[in-house]
Each structure stands twice: as C-alpha cells, then as structure tokens.
Design a protein around this motif. Structure first.
Motif, PDB file in Angstrom:
ATOM      1  N   ASP A 184      -3.002  -7.979   4.143  1.00  0.00           N
ATOM      2  CA  ASP A 184      -2.603  -7.133   2.907  1.00  0.00           C
ATOM      3  C   ASP A 184      -1.481  -7.602   2.198  1.00  0.00           C
ATOM      4  O   ASP A 184      -0.207  -7.831   2.836  1.00  0.00           O
ATOM      5  CB  ASP A 184      -2.385  -5.815   3.330  1.00  0.00           C
ATOM      6  N   ASN A 186       0.234  -6.544  -0.379  1.00  0.00           N
ATOM      7  CA  ASN A 186       1.560  -5.829  -0.406  1.00  0.00           C
ATOM      8  C   ASN A 186       2.434  -5.659   0.855  1.00  0.00           C
ATOM      9  O   ASN A 186       3.675  -5.372   0.647  1.00  0.00           O
ATOM     10  CB  ASN A 186       1.026  -4.347  -0.959  1.00  0.00           C
ATOM     11  N   TYR A 219     -11.510 -12.336   3.357  1.00  0.00           N
ATOM     12  CA  TYR A 219     -10.521 -11.565   3.038  1.00  0.00           C
ATOM     13  C   TYR A 219      -9.153 -12.318   3.240  1.00  0.00           C
ATOM     14  O   TYR A 219      -8.443 -12.428   2.253  1.00  0.00           O
ATOM     15  CB  TYR A 219     -10.304 -10.298   4.112  1.00  0.00           C
ATOM     16  N   LEU A 223      -6.548 -13.607   0.232  1.00  0.00           N
ATOM     17  CA  LEU A 223      -5.288 -13.108   0.475  1.00  0.00           C
ATOM     18  C   LEU A 223      -4.320 -14.323   0.413  1.00  0.00           C
ATOM     19  O   LEU A 223      -3.154 -14.505  -0.495  1.00  0.00           O
ATOM     20  CB  LEU A 223      -5.128 -12.610   1.861  1.00  0.00           C
TER      21      LEU A 223
ATOM     22  N   SER B 167      -1.121   1.209  -4.237  1.00  0.00           N
ATOM     23  CA  SER B 167      -0.850   0.596  -3.209  1.00  0.00           C
ATOM     24  C   SER B 167      -2.114   0.203  -2.400  1.00  0.00           C
ATOM     25  O   SER B 167      -2.081  -0.579  -1.391  1.00  0.00           O
ATOM     26  CB  SER B 167       0.137   1.465  -2.048  1.00  0.00           C
ATOM     27  N   THR B 168      -3.217   0.294  -3.303  1.00  0.00           N
ATOM     28  CA  THR B 168      -4.646  -0.050  -2.553  1.00  0.00           C
ATOM     29  C   THR B 168      -4.404  -1.598  -2.391  1.00  0.00           C
ATOM     30  O   THR B 168      -4.383  -2.530  -3.397  1.00  0.00           O
ATOM     31  CB  THR B 168      -5.521   0.309  -3.544  1.00  0.00           C
ATOM     32  N   ALA B 169      -4.564  -2.252  -1.229  1.00  0.00           N
ATOM     33  CA  ALA B 169      -4.537  -3.440  -0.869  1.00  0.00           C
ATOM     34  C   ALA B 169      -4.987  -4.424  -1.951  1.00  0.00           C
ATOM     35  O   ALA B 169      -6.229  -4.421  -2.206  1.00  0.00           O
ATOM     36  CB  ALA B 169      -5.135  -3.680   0.544  1.00  0.00           C
ATOM     37  N   GLY B 170      -3.946  -5.007  -2.654  1.00  0.00           N
ATOM     38  CA  GLY B 170      -4.490  -6.117  -3.376  1.00  0.00           C
ATOM     39  C   GLY B 170      -4.940  -5.710  -4.821  1.00  0.00           C
ATOM     40  O   GLY B 170      -4.423  -6.118  -5.895  1.00  0.00           O
ATOM     41  N   SER B 289       4.803  -4.117  -3.710  1.00  0.00           N
ATOM     42  CA  SER B 289       5.066  -3.457  -2.221  1.00  0.00           C
ATOM     43  C   SER B 289       5.801  -2.405  -2.208  1.00  0.00           C
ATOM     44  O   SER B 289       6.360  -2.112  -3.058  1.00  0.00           O
ATOM     45  CB  SER B 289       5.687  -4.980  -1.571  1.00  0.00           C
TER      46      SER B 289
END
Lengths: 301, 295
Positions: A184, A186, A219, A223, B167-170, B289
């Motif tokens: 992920d 973030n 994935y 990424l 914040s939803t991944a990516g 983030s």
C-alpha cells in the motif's frame, strides 16, 4: 527534416544506498530515470543487483529441485552463504526464519551470533531479515545489529509496529533499514515519514512486498511502478529510496514452483523480470539458475 | 454552502437505540444542537428501516420537527420509509437519495415528482460507480434527463458525485481530484443544477483526530468549484466558520495552493501550514499518507 525522438528529463533522484563496507560493498539506487528509460535524459549508475537467499535452518518445505544446487551445504548456513558467493550472487540474503515463534522460536542471541559468522565468512555484502514476526523481530534485529556493529548491512523488515525500536538499533550500530509495508503506497509513505524523524533517509530501502506471479504480482508491480514514478517524476522525498523485491520465497511456496523445476524457474524468473521492469533495485532469489538467467538478461545491450 | 447536518445517523449507537426505544429527547437534542450550530438542513439517516417502517419514520420526522424549524433531508434507500418521511415533512424536504440505478429510477424519482421536493441524485448506475470525470458526467446527464421527463426540473436536483475515502490504497487521491473537477464543470453541462457531497466520506478510514482537517479543506476547495451543499458535521465549529466567512485568510491560502502558487511555509503559522499541506494532498500534488501533516 531530421527526426528527433522526444526525451523526458525528471527532477527526482533515487537515493543511492551502500550496503556493506569497502570491497564487501555494493550500491543500489541513484537513478534519475524511470526503469530502462535509457532513451530519456539521466542515468542509472547502479544496475539492478541480485541476492541469493539463505535460511538460518535447514529448509522444511523446499522441493528437491530447489535444494539441489545447495545439497551438500544446506544444513550449514555459513557454508550455504559461501556457496551463494561462489555461484556469483551480488549479496547474500539471510532470513532468520528459525526465530519465528511459530517455527523454532530460536533465541535472538543465537541468531545474532550466526549473522556475525556469516557476515565475516563471505566477501560479498549481507542482507539480514528477521522472521517477519514484528514482536520477535523487535528482540532479534537489535541483537543482530549489535553483533554486526559498524558493518553497514541492510537489515529488516522494519515495520509500522516495531520501527522505533528496530530503527534505533540500526542507527546506533550503523546499518541500513529495509522498511516493509503491506502492499500500500500510502502506508509505505507513512512508515518512511515516521522512520525519517530519527533515521537518515539515505539509509532506507523500501520493501513494498513482492507477491508472486498468480498470487498478486500485479499489485506489487503497480505499487513499485508508482513508487518510482512518484519519486522520480514528482520528486516525493519519501519515495525516493531504492526498492528491494524479496520474491524468491513467495515464488517457491507456490504449488506450481514446487511441482516441477522448470516451472519453478519460470515462476521465479517471470516474477523477477516483471519487478525489474517496475523498477526494483535489488532482487532476492532462491534458485541460483534464475538469478544467473536474470543477470544475463539485464546485461544484454 | 448549504450544510446538511449529518449527526442523526443510525450508525451512531445512541441514535439507533433512541429510535428503537422511541426516545425523542436524544434525537431532538441532536436536531437542536445542529440547528444552533448553523446547519441549513437536518439529515435523517435511518438505514433500511425494515420493521414498522411507516410508523417509525413518521414518529422520527415529527419528533425532529418539534425541535427545529429547519427543513429535513430524508436519507434512506427504502422507498416506503422515504414516502412516509416526505409525507410527514412540514417544509419542502430533500429526498436523499436517488441514483441512476433502475430500481431507484422506478421507485425514488417518482416520489420526488409526487411531493415536488428537492432530490439528491448520485452518479451511480446499474453498472456501478463511473470511474472518471467523463463517465460521471455521462451517467448524471442520462439520469437527469430521465428525471426531467418525469417533471423534475434541474433546480430541484442536487447531484452527488459520491466521495470516496482519500486513504483508499493508492486510488483514493485519484477520486478526490476527479470529484473536484466534476463539481467544477457540473453547472456548465447542466445549467441551474445543484450539487451535494457526503463530505465526511473523504476522511473515512483516517485516524479520528486527523479527519477534520481533510473535511474542512476539501469543503473549501469544492465550494470554490461551486459546490452547492455538503452533508457534514455542523458541530465542527471551524468547518462552519470556514464556510460562513469567518476565516477568509485560510480560505485565501487554500485558493492560492489550488492555483499552484509556491507558498513559503516558513512564513506561515502551524495551522496555515496544515491547511496548505492538506490542500496539496487533496489536489493530488503530494502523495497521501496518514502522516501527511508530518512530512
């Protein structure tokens, strides 16, 4: 009229990380172009590196065709590591799997002593990973860092749950940190932000998790690609670190790789090739034949 | 900005208990507090309301109307509950919400016409959530055309682009950027149309103490792009102050950030720095983030 192909010039530069010291060292990162964009303005001073994985105990679930290249040394991690060196690995990747409470729960002191023996026995740089159990790693990795004081190794995985204690030990004993977050971008950035409050950004390698072909590889691919793009194109300070793709273990636990050697080599090879294209700076293999093949491919000019 | 107070929501344990036990006081206190805080509508989010649907809805609407004179937003996917609610409202309510899904077009939009109320229509269709600005516009134009044919004029329609968590991944940031753009061009393609968003959705999944800066900043950004209303928390004093003109310097700072001005952070206060950083993640300029305020 003469045709001139358009080229891009980027502002971000991936930090160059040195693993090891003196002649036992290698450099990764340092590029200011996207992976294999040799036609753009910029360069990648450090071609991708290839590490071979060694476990701190005899593997329990490896298929015969994966054990074969190491069959006389596999019960002795030090000899196994030397063998990797002979086989042409750029680095040895030691995984302290026996420390996992669910495996042998072996002690931090034992692990540290072994790590030091291996580091001293080989003439190539050493990367050391704990079992991935964040609590146990918080005990094991500081001991490992201390035993290998000043060797400038790459040690991980540093995770959200243990970055304070592990990061501090790595800092105190002069090592690099491999920062792992679960697939992920973030979360990956968040961990780097937090780690960088006390740990130098120039000593961080990003481990984004490298899933195997058929088991989520796409994935990991997206990424890694994104980490590179955000670092190099938009110059995000917290993603301009080199990437490690720890994929050997993921590939060789698949049913397909266990079934058959050729299938296993292909599984590991195709996964690795994909991550090369996505921008991995160092790749961890289990089978030396895959590693050699990938090395050959990247050296083709 | 028309603020639709979001605090009467069945997800809140106190609210669902109060509805079940017919404890009007809890609900009325929430309605009063939101009214005093400056809300323009009170949203009644009652969930699916499977049991005693009509009776419960009537009780709830009446209880709230005893406590406030504000118009209500009836927020349910259950058409029976919806009609019971609309019927009981004294002031012209807001039907919240309809969409481009077949079932909604058949069951909800006719209610908006029948009660000549305002109606929230989201960009959702049977195919799901349109993934980009163009397809969002396309979907909403279809659904609005359908509503117009039923006799619902554009000025009664509040378009909801559906906000997703940053914040939803990516992917989350891509949506915050898309929705800014969508709101910005909406009135050009559908004159007289209104718009609304579920503002707090943007910060869903973010640690609680970090949610307000995202909600506040995004509201200012959307408002600049001509957003008509937001379903939001009116008890957030800073949020209300931002939209009612109480903090013009911060609003100006957010606008300058949106315009790409290179703002020297060293000359700003901590609070101002946070607004600039937050605007930058919401416009997709810096990677999000949970530690966005710290880097």
């Amino acid at each position: 009229m003469e045709y001139k192909a358009p080229t891009e010039e980027y502002t971000g530069v991936v930090r160059e990380v040195t693993i090891g010291k003196g002649r036992k060292s290698l450099k990764i990162g340092g590029e200011n172009i996207l992976p294999f964009h040799f036609f753009d303005k910029g360069s990648n001073p450090n071609p991708v590196k290839f590490a071979l994985e060694v476990l701190d105990m005899e593997p329990q679930d490896w298929p015969e065709h994966l054990i074969q290249p190491f069959k006389n040394v596999i019960a002795d991690p030090v000899k196994w590591a030397k063998k990797c060196e002979e086989l042409g690995a750029d680095a040895v990747f030691l995984r302290l799997v026996s420390t996992d409470p669910a495996v042998k729960d072996s002690s931090a002191d034992e692990a540290a002593a072994l790590a030091k023996r291996i580091a001293e026995a080989i003439d190539i740089p050493l990367i050391i990973y704990g079992s991935g159990d964040d609590k146990k790693d918080a005990e094991v990795l500081p001991k490992v860092a201390e035993a290998c004081d000043g060797m400038n190794l790459l040690i991980g995985p540093v995770q959200k749950e243990n970055y304070e204690v592990v990061g501090k030990a790595l800092l105190d004993h002069g090592h690099n940190a491999s920062a792992l977050s679960p697939l992920d971008i973030n979360l990956l950035k968040e961990l780097n932000v937090k780690l960088c409050k006390f740990f130098p950004a120039e000593k961080i390698v990003i481990d984004p998790e490298a899933a195997a072909l058929g088991y989520g590889m796409e994935y990991s691919f997206s990424l890694m690609e994104r980490v590179k793009q955000i670092g190099i194109i938009t110059k995000d300070n917290m993603t301009m670190m080199p990437l490690i793709a720890d994929l050997g273990g993921e590939c060789w636990k698949t049913k397909q790789a266990k079934e058959d050697k050729e299938q296993g080599l292909l599984w590991e090879g195709i996964t690795a090739l994909s991550f090369l294209l996505a921008g991995a700076n160092i790749i961890v293999f289990r089978h030396p034949e895959t590693s050699s093949l990938m090395k050959k491919i990247t050296e083709v000019k | 900005m028309v603020i639709i107070g979001e605090n009467i929501h069945v997800i809140a344990q106190a609210v669902s208990t109060a509805i079940r036990e017919r404890d009007a006081r809890v609900i009325q206190d929430l309605a009063k507090a939101q009214t005093e805080a400056g809300a323009d509508y009170v949203d009644l989010n009652v969930g699916p309301m499977k049991k005693d649907t009509e009776e419960t809805m009537q009780w709830l609407v009446n209880a709230v109307q005893e406590a406030t004179d504000l118009p209500l937003s009836i927020d349910t996917l259950n058409p029976v509950a919806m009609e019971a609610g609309l019927k009981t409202c004294k002031r012209k309510p807001l039907l919240n919400s309809a969409s481009g899904k077949s079932l909604s077009k058949e069951q909800m939009l006719p209610l908006a016409q029948k009660y000549s109320c305002d109606v929230v229509i989201s960009v959702m269709t049977d195919k799901g959530m349109p993934p980009d600005v163009e397809s969002k516009i396309e979907s909403i134009m279809d659904t609005v055309a359908y509503a117009n044919e039923l006799g619902i004029p554009n000025e009664n329609i509040w378009v909801d682009p559906i906000l997703l968590p940053i914040s939803t991944a990516g992917e989350g940031q891509r949506f915050t950027v898309i929705n800014l753009e969508f709101i910005n061009i909406l009135e050009d393609v559908l004159p007289e149309i209104k718009s609304t968003v579920g503002l707090s959705n943007t910060s869903n999944g973010v640690p609680d103490e970090l949610r307000p800066p995202l909600n506040r900043t995004y509201m200012v950004m959307l408002e600049r792009n001509r957003l008509h209303s937001a379903i939001a928390d009116p008890l957030d004093k800073e949020l209300i102050s931002l939209t009612k003109g109480g903090m013009p310097e911060i609003v100006e700072l957010i606008y300058r950030t949106m315009d790409g001005e290179d703002i020297a952070l060293s000359s700003l206060s901590q609070k101002e720095i946070e607004y600039v950083k937050t605007a930058k993640v919401l416009m997709g300029e810096t990677l999000y983030s949970d530690a966005w305020l710290e880097s």
